[in-house]
Design a protein around this motif. Sequence first.
Motif, PDB file in Angstrom:
ATOM      1  N   GLU A  52       0.828  -1.205   0.000  1.00  0.00           N
ATOM      2  CA  GLU A  52       0.000   0.000   0.000  1.00  0.00           C
ATOM      3  C   GLU A  52       0.865   1.260   0.000  1.00  0.00           C
ATOM      4  OE1 GLU A  52      -2.266  -0.781   3.485  1.00  0.00           O
ATOM      5  OE2 GLU A  52      -3.896  -1.754   2.386  1.00  0.00           O
ATOM      6  N   ARG A  53       1.942   1.245   0.789  1.00  0.00           N
ATOM      7  CA  ARG A  53       2.850   2.400   0.811  1.00  0.00           C
ATOM      8  C   ARG A  53       3.486   2.595  -0.557  1.00  0.00           C
ATOM      9  NH1 ARG A  53       4.406   0.397   5.996  1.00  0.00           N
ATOM     10  NH2 ARG A  53       6.181  -0.618   5.024  1.00  0.00           N
ATOM     11  N   LEU A  54       3.891   1.502  -1.193  1.00  0.00           N
ATOM     12  CA  LEU A  54       4.518   1.577  -2.510  1.00  0.00           C
ATOM     13  C   LEU A  54       3.529   2.099  -3.550  1.00  0.00           C
ATOM     14  CD1 LEU A  54       6.982   1.010  -4.242  1.00  0.00           C
ATOM     15  CD2 LEU A  54       6.169  -1.324  -4.529  1.00  0.00           C
ATOM     16  N   GLU A  55       2.290   1.624  -3.507  1.00  0.00           N
ATOM     17  CA  GLU A  55       1.285   2.099  -4.453  1.00  0.00           C
ATOM     18  C   GLU A  55       1.030   3.597  -4.274  1.00  0.00           C
ATOM     19  OE1 GLU A  55      -2.039  -0.433  -3.669  1.00  0.00           O
ATOM     20  OE2 GLU A  55      -1.340  -2.000  -5.016  1.00  0.00           O
ATOM     21  N   THR A  56       0.969   4.047  -3.045  1.00  0.00           N
ATOM     22  CA  THR A  56       0.771   5.468  -2.775  1.00  0.00           C
ATOM     23  C   THR A  56       1.937   6.275  -3.320  1.00  0.00           C
ATOM     24  OG1 THR A  56      -0.445   4.924  -0.763  1.00  0.00           O
ATOM     25  CG2 THR A  56       0.396   7.164  -0.946  1.00  0.00           C
ATOM     26  N   GLU A  57       3.139   5.796  -3.102  1.00  0.00           N
ATOM     27  CA  GLU A  57       4.332   6.474  -3.598  1.00  0.00           C
ATOM     28  C   GLU A  57       4.334   6.523  -5.126  1.00  0.00           C
ATOM     29  OE1 GLU A  57       8.124   8.294  -3.402  1.00  0.00           O
ATOM     30  OE2 GLU A  57       6.813   7.782  -1.739  1.00  0.00           O
ATOM     31  N   LEU A  58       3.957   5.422  -5.772  1.00  0.00           N
ATOM     32  CA  LEU A  58       3.981   5.365  -7.230  1.00  0.00           C
ATOM     33  C   LEU A  58       2.935   6.277  -7.862  1.00  0.00           C
ATOM     34  CD1 LEU A  58       4.640   1.579  -7.880  1.00  0.00           C
ATOM     35  CD2 LEU A  58       6.205   3.485  -8.207  1.00  0.00           C
ATOM     36  N   ARG A  59       1.839   6.529  -7.172  1.00  0.00           N
ATOM     37  CA  ARG A  59       0.811   7.424  -7.722  1.00  0.00           C
ATOM     38  C   ARG A  59       1.332   8.846  -7.855  1.00  0.00           C
ATOM     39  NH1 ARG A  59      -2.762   5.412  -3.734  1.00  0.00           N
ATOM     40  NH2 ARG A  59      -3.475   3.406  -4.435  1.00  0.00           N
ATOM     41  N   SER A  60       2.263   9.236  -7.002  1.00  0.00           N
ATOM     42  CA  SER A  60       2.774  10.612  -7.044  1.00  0.00           C
ATOM     43  C   SER A  60       3.945  10.786  -8.013  1.00  0.00           C
ATOM     44  CB  SER A  60       3.195  11.055  -5.644  1.00  0.00           C
ATOM     45  OG  SER A  60       4.322  10.324  -5.222  1.00  0.00           O
ATOM     46  N   VAL A  61       4.474   9.714  -8.563  1.00  0.00           N
ATOM     47  CA  VAL A  61       5.649   9.799  -9.432  1.00  0.00           C
ATOM     48  C   VAL A  61       5.392  10.627 -10.688  1.00  0.00           C
ATOM     49  CG1 VAL A  61       7.203   8.447 -10.905  1.00  0.00           C
ATOM     50  CG2 VAL A  61       6.769   7.735  -8.563  1.00  0.00           C
ATOM     51  N   PRO A  62       4.300  10.429 -11.427  1.00  0.00           N
ATOM     52  CA  PRO A  62       4.115  11.241 -12.650  1.00  0.00           C
ATOM     53  C   PRO A  62       4.049  12.740 -12.371  1.00  0.00           C
ATOM     54  CG  PRO A  62       2.582   9.386 -12.636  1.00  0.00           C
ATOM     55  CD  PRO A  62       3.251   9.423 -11.296  1.00  0.00           C
TER      56      PRO A  62
END
Length: 89
Positions: A52-62
């Motif tokens: 869940e932490r990784l998914e949250t982090e990946l959403r902000s990458v773009p």
Amino acid sequence: MNRHFEDAWYYLRRAGEHLAVGLREEAAPLERRVRRAVGRERAAEPEPTGRERLETELRSVPVRAERGGKKAIREARGRVKRYRGGAAE
């Protein structure tokens, strides 16, 4: 805005963020006592899993990549303009 002001704003923003986190940490015990006394205790939130932490982090990458790219382009244009003597727009 020159680089010194940009640096100053960056560090001012960081100081504000750290101040907010510090105040929340210091006020947390008082908040818990008041909530307990009033009968409005917060339910314990489950700790997010690694996924869940990784998914949250990946959403902000773009968004972060776009901001970084725009900033790099803006800085490069400024360097080219300074190199050319300020004639380029």
